[in-house]
Design a protein around this motif. Structure first.
Motif, PDB file in Angstrom:
ATOM      1  N   ARG A 230      -2.331 -55.007 -12.091  1.00 13.06           N
ATOM      2  CA  ARG A 230      -2.097 -53.607 -12.405  1.00 13.06           C
ATOM      3  C   ARG A 230      -0.830 -53.448 -13.257  1.00 13.06           C
ATOM      4  NH1 ARG A 230      -5.357 -49.485 -13.110  1.00 13.06           N
ATOM      5  NH2 ARG A 230      -6.217 -48.557 -11.224  1.00 13.06           N
ATOM      6  N   LEU A 231       0.182 -54.274 -12.956  1.00 13.99           N
ATOM      7  CA  LEU A 231       1.465 -54.204 -13.656  1.00 13.99           C
ATOM      8  C   LEU A 231       1.483 -55.092 -14.895  1.00 13.99           C
ATOM      9  CD1 LEU A 231       3.743 -54.271 -10.499  1.00 13.99           C
ATOM     10  CD2 LEU A 231       3.118 -52.288 -11.881  1.00 13.99           C
ATOM     11  N   GLU A 232       0.340 -55.707 -15.212  1.00 14.61           N
ATOM     12  CA  GLU A 232       0.134 -56.491 -16.427  1.00 14.61           C
ATOM     13  C   GLU A 232       1.155 -57.621 -16.610  1.00 14.61           C
ATOM     14  OE1 GLU A 232      -1.571 -54.600 -19.915  1.00 14.61           O
ATOM     15  OE2 GLU A 232      -0.917 -52.692 -19.074  1.00 14.61           O
ATOM     16  N   GLY A 233       1.713 -58.098 -15.496  1.00 12.46           N
ATOM     17  CA  GLY A 233       2.627 -59.231 -15.574  1.00 12.46           C
ATOM     18  C   GLY A 233       3.988 -58.902 -16.164  1.00 12.46           C
ATOM     19  N   ILE A 234       4.337 -57.625 -16.273  1.00  9.59           N
ATOM     20  CA  ILE A 234       5.629 -57.237 -16.854  1.00  9.59           C
ATOM     21  C   ILE A 234       6.717 -57.425 -15.791  1.00  9.59           C
ATOM     22  CG2 ILE A 234       6.962 -55.348 -17.852  1.00  9.59           C
ATOM     23  CD1 ILE A 234       4.288 -54.195 -18.854  1.00  9.59           C
ATOM     24  N   PRO A 235       7.688 -58.296 -16.036  1.00 13.76           N
ATOM     25  CA  PRO A 235       8.668 -58.638 -14.991  1.00 13.76           C
ATOM     26  C   PRO A 235       9.402 -57.442 -14.405  1.00 13.76           C
ATOM     27  CG  PRO A 235       8.782 -60.240 -16.766  1.00 13.76           C
ATOM     28  CD  PRO A 235       7.853 -59.159 -17.231  1.00 13.76           C
ATOM     29  N   LEU A 236       9.915 -56.542 -15.247  1.00  8.47           N
ATOM     30  CA  LEU A 236      10.667 -55.409 -14.711  1.00  8.47           C
ATOM     31  C   LEU A 236       9.783 -54.533 -13.842  1.00  8.47           C
ATOM     32  CD1 LEU A 236      13.099 -53.609 -14.409  1.00  8.47           C
ATOM     33  CD2 LEU A 236      12.616 -52.622 -16.664  1.00  8.47           C
ATOM     34  N   ALA A 237       8.537 -54.312 -14.252  1.00  3.26           N
ATOM     35  CA  ALA A 237       7.613 -53.511 -13.452  1.00  3.26           C
ATOM     36  C   ALA A 237       7.352 -54.184 -12.106  1.00  3.26           C
ATOM     37  CB  ALA A 237       6.300 -53.319 -14.213  1.00  3.26           C
ATOM     38  N   ILE A 238       7.212 -55.507 -12.119  1.00  2.00           N
ATOM     39  CA  ILE A 238       6.982 -56.247 -10.869  1.00  2.00           C
ATOM     40  C   ILE A 238       8.190 -56.120  -9.946  1.00  2.00           C
ATOM     41  CG2 ILE A 238       6.725 -58.581  -9.933  1.00  2.00           C
ATOM     42  CD1 ILE A 238       4.980 -59.209 -12.407  1.00  2.00           C
ATOM     43  N   GLU A 239       9.391 -56.212 -10.499  1.00  3.10           N
ATOM     44  CA  GLU A 239      10.595 -56.126  -9.672  1.00  3.10           C
ATOM     45  C   GLU A 239      10.754 -54.732  -9.076  1.00  3.10           C
ATOM     46  OE1 GLU A 239      14.067 -57.694 -11.494  1.00  3.10           O
ATOM     47  OE2 GLU A 239      13.089 -59.524 -12.165  1.00  3.10           O
ATOM     48  N   LEU A 240      10.470 -53.702  -9.861  1.00  9.45           N
ATOM     49  CA  LEU A 240      10.557 -52.338  -9.333  1.00  9.45           C
ATOM     50  C   LEU A 240       9.540 -52.123  -8.215  1.00  9.45           C
ATOM     51  CD1 LEU A 240      10.977 -50.308 -12.652  1.00  9.45           C
ATOM     52  CD2 LEU A 240      12.697 -50.606 -10.860  1.00  9.45           C
ATOM     53  N   ALA A 241       8.341 -52.664  -8.394  1.00  6.76           N
ATOM     54  CA  ALA A 241       7.307 -52.511  -7.370  1.00  6.76           C
ATOM     55  C   ALA A 241       7.684 -53.270  -6.105  1.00  6.76           C
ATOM     56  CB  ALA A 241       5.969 -52.999  -7.911  1.00  6.76           C
ATOM     57  N   ALA A 242       8.166 -54.491  -6.255  1.00  2.00           N
ATOM     58  CA  ALA A 242       8.525 -55.295  -5.083  1.00  2.00           C
ATOM     59  C   ALA A 242       9.619 -54.621  -4.267  1.00  2.00           C
ATOM     60  CB  ALA A 242       8.966 -56.691  -5.519  1.00  2.00           C
ATOM     61  N   ALA A 243      10.533 -53.936  -4.946  1.00  2.00           N
ATOM     62  CA  ALA A 243      11.616 -53.264  -4.236  1.00  2.00           C
ATOM     63  C   ALA A 243      11.085 -52.190  -3.295  1.00  2.00           C
ATOM     64  CB  ALA A 243      12.595 -52.657  -5.234  1.00  2.00           C
ATOM     65  N   ARG A 244       9.884 -51.659  -3.565  1.00  4.90           N
ATOM     66  CA  ARG A 244       9.319 -50.593  -2.746  1.00  4.90           C
ATOM     67  C   ARG A 244       8.793 -51.094  -1.400  1.00  4.90           C
ATOM     68  NH1 ARG A 244      10.827 -45.523  -3.175  1.00  4.90           N
ATOM     69  NH2 ARG A 244      11.444 -45.166  -5.323  1.00  4.90           N
TER      70      ARG A 244
END
Length: 717
Positions: A230-244
């Motif tokens: 869903r986040l298309e492998g974009i690192p910053l998007a993955i990090e923001l999601a993981a923080a949730r």
């Protein structure tokens, strides 16, 4: 550099690292391109670290995201390379410094300076045949010979088929749309296969920071795969999601993202482009923040260099944010990976900062800008480094840390005419900082832009005129300094401005000495001294004593020594460490001229040690120069040659030379001639070159060690 989490962690990118290494083996300019948050900076830093041993003269990484205007690009790069000098042409200084060096220059985050940066890189590469440049930007520079390497998102697994209910697996969230499930005939079916993908590894690693013990297993891997796809492998998007994961379960997180992205997709195209994916993730993170956290996120976007707690409370608390709540709100934004710790205290990635800036309403932006500018005007006034105070050094170091934010404040003053007087006052209050930091060109830039916007002949303009004139004189730019000085003296001569007269007279004295008329210059400096004494202006007296001691050391060394002694006593009584070092230098030169080599050496080694520790290249260079003369006078000609070489490297880096200073020129020529004669040209050249290669730290160590320990030190380089 700024990272969301531990910058030592680096996941994947084997292909990109290999491709970039190959590209740099056949091109002098490589640009890593890609959307924000894709990991260009991390990749560039890892590449630079891996290649460090390949470049004889080093790898230099320069962060440009905090630079507000392209007009400061050349001086900012020069300063970052340690070229904190007096040369009025920073581009020429850079070319001279890099022309024969095998160096990799990494310019990070160039997109906002695109045209200026392209022109800069093109000129630099043309003039420096051994230099290579690595750039990160959202788009290419368009320079001849540039090779572009797009940085893709991290690899993602193939979609995992939905589990069949009743077979012992928990169905997490709604099914993906049919088009998202479509893929190769052999989808990833195992945890091991999913874990091979960098996007999954990054998510798991970041999730483990939030939920200790989190790992990929048969029960959660399908949900993780769905998330990273869903986040298309974009690192910053993955990090923001993981923080949730601090507040949501993995299944709830996947469901929230699915719902958010489905709403966006139905409003436009069926598939979200990658830049929209990142923006959607940032927007989703923003909406999940509390209203107070959102306001603080937006307001913190003003701070290019990060912010500490006290400043955040002072500037950002108002209209919806209580000052007492700021600490908890900062902690909340750290937990959500919007802020990271580092620098001044808290920093924000550029993509998040840019989004936050967009959320400011026009009214909020206006009052926030004024409060921001007012804060940094007060900061520069309370942290003046031209005052005799015990925390002189702490003030200087604080201003260096805050410089990116001060630049934002100064640019805001240029953009809003009503704030121009505040900007001019800020730049003027920092005149001594510009000198100590070697940022003379930048200081002159802000002063001259401010003078254009504040034409009224008042105190603010007069102060800026003499400050600008002093910076120009330090750069040897008499043609620019003299008209400024004349305007200053005209304003200072008006009724009510009597306290400005000593500064105008003092600057005129420095100008005369710089022009070679030392007799007239010293007379003006003595006149200014008397005026400062009559006004009981100890801060002004401090600088007058320094200039009178330094410039007078060859004309009347006994009187110069008296001035130096007074300055040293004054500095020590106020515990002003920076002023003490300059007093030691000026008195050391006077003692040298009186033939007191032992006392001169003691003073100069102490000054060299201190200025080396704070990286004040100007005073340090002069100390090394005079220590070379002392070694020559003791017939230690090899040591003299090495110290001359060490000083020469720093003179060059400053775009200056001892021949241009009246109190250095004759002694420099004499010391060089005697050492060359005593050693012979080949041995002198060898020792001189050895000294020039020592570098700042080893040069200081060599200069301050007792002579009997020097032979062992020679082998260090």
């Amino acid at each position: 550099m700024t990272f969301l989490l531990d910058k030592s962690t680096f996941i994947g990118r084997r292909w990109e690292l290999s491709a970039a290494r190959k590209a740099l083996s056949r091109t002098r300019l490589l640009t890593l391109t890609g959307p924000g948050g894709v990991g260009k900076t991390r990749l560039a830093l890892r590449l630079a670290e891996n290649l460090r041993n390949k470049y004889r003269d080093g790898v230099e990484v320069i962060e440009l995201a905090t630079l507000e205007t392209g007009e400061l690009l050349e001086p900012a790069v020069a300063e970052a390379l340690g070229l904190r000098g007096v040369h009025p042409d920073p581009m020429g200084l850079l070319v001279e410094h890099l022309s024969h060096r095998r160096t990799l220059l990494v310019l990070d985050n160039c997109e906002h300076l695109d045209t200026r940066c392209a022109h800069f890189v093109e000129r630099l590469l043309h003039a420096t045949p051994r230099l290579q440049v690595l750039v990160t930007s959202r788009h290419s520079l368009g320079v001849n010979g540039e090779q572009v390497l797009p940085v893709p998102p991290l690899s993602v697994p193939e979609p995992v088929p939905e589990p069949v209910p009743g077979l012992g697996e928990v169905q997490a969230g709604p099914a993906l749309p049919e088009e998202a499930r479509a893929g190769p005939r052999t989808p990833s079916r195992t945890v091991r296969e999913a874990a091979r993908h960098d996007s999954v590894r990054l998510f798991v690693e970041r999730a483990a920071h939030v939920v200790p013990g989190f790992s990929l297993n048969a029960g959660n891997f399908a949900c993780v795969v769905r998330l990273v796809r869903r986040l298309e492998g974009i690192p910053l998007a993955i990090e923001l999601a993981a923080a949730r994961l601090r507040t949501l379960s993995l299944e709830e997180l996947a469901y929230e993202l699915d719902r958010r992205f489905d709403v966006l997709a139905t409003g436009g195209t069926m598939a979200l482009p990658r830049h929209q994916t990142l923006r959607a993730t940032i927007e989703w993170s923003f909406r999940l923040c509390s209203p107070e956290e959102r306001r603080l996120w937006a307001r913190l976007s003003m701070f290019a260099g990060g912010v500490d707690l006290d400043t955040a409370e002072t500037v950002c608390s108002r209209e919806g944010i209580d000052q007492a709540d700021v600490l908890d709100l900062l902690a909340g934004l750290v937990d959500k990976s919007v802020l990271c710790r580092g620098g001044l205290g808290f920093r924000m990635l550029e993509s998040l900062r840019a989004y936050g800036c967009e959320q400011l309403t026009p009214a909020e932006r206006q009052w926030l800008r004024r409060r921001f500018v007012g804060h940094y005007r007060e900061l520069t006034e309370t942290h003046r480094t031209d005052q005799l105070v015990h925390d002189q050094l702490d003030r200087y170091l604080a201003l260096r840390k805050e410089l990116p934010n001060i630049r934002v404040a100064l640019q805001a003053c240029l953009d809003e005419p009503a704030l121009a007087p505040l900007g001019l006052g800020t730049a003027s209050a920092m005149w001594c900082f510009w000198v100590l930091a070697g940022a003379l060109t930048e200081g002159r830039y802000w002063l001259e832009r401010g003078l254009e916007l504040v034409p009224e002949p008042g105190r603010a303009r007069a102060t800026a005129l003499w400050a600008d004139s002093m910076l120009a004189l330090r750069q040897g730019d008499l043609d620019a300094a003299l008209p400024l000085l004349e305007d200053c003296r005209a304003i200072a001569g008006r009724s009510g401005n009597e306290d400005l007269v000593p500064y105008a007279v003092r600057t005129a004295g420095v100008a005369a000495c710089t022009a070679g008329d030392t007799g007239r210059g010293l007379a003006l400096l003595r006149e200014s001294l008397a005026l400062h004494r009559s006004l009981n202006d100890m801060d002004g007296l401090m600088f007058n004593l320094y200039f009178a001691a330094a410039y007078g050391s060859t004309e009347d060394p006994r009187l110069a020594a008296e001035f130096g002694e007074e300055l040293l006593a004054l500095s020590e009584s106020h515990h002003a460490l920076v002023s003490r070092a300059y007093a030691q230098f000026a008195l050391g030169v006077a003692r040298w001229n009186l033939g007191d080599y032992e006392q001169a050496e003691a003073l100069l080694t102490s000054a060299a040690q201190f200025t080396g520790e704070i990286d004040d290249r100007w005073c340090l260079t002069q100390c090394l120069e005079v220590l070379a003369w002392i070694a020559g006078a003791r017939d230690e000609h090899e040591r003299a040659a090495e110290l001359l070489g060490a000083a020469h490297a720093l003179w060059q880096a400053a775009g200056a030379s001892p021949e241009r200073l009246c109190y250095h020129a004759a002694w420099h020529e004499r010391c060089t001639r005697q050492a060359r004669h005593a050693l012979g040209k080949p041995a002198f050249t060898s020792a001189f070159r050895h000294g020039a290669k020592l570098g700042v730290d080893q040069a200081v160590t060599y200069a301050i060690r007792p002579p009997e320990t020097q032979p062992e030190l020679r082998h260090l380089s």
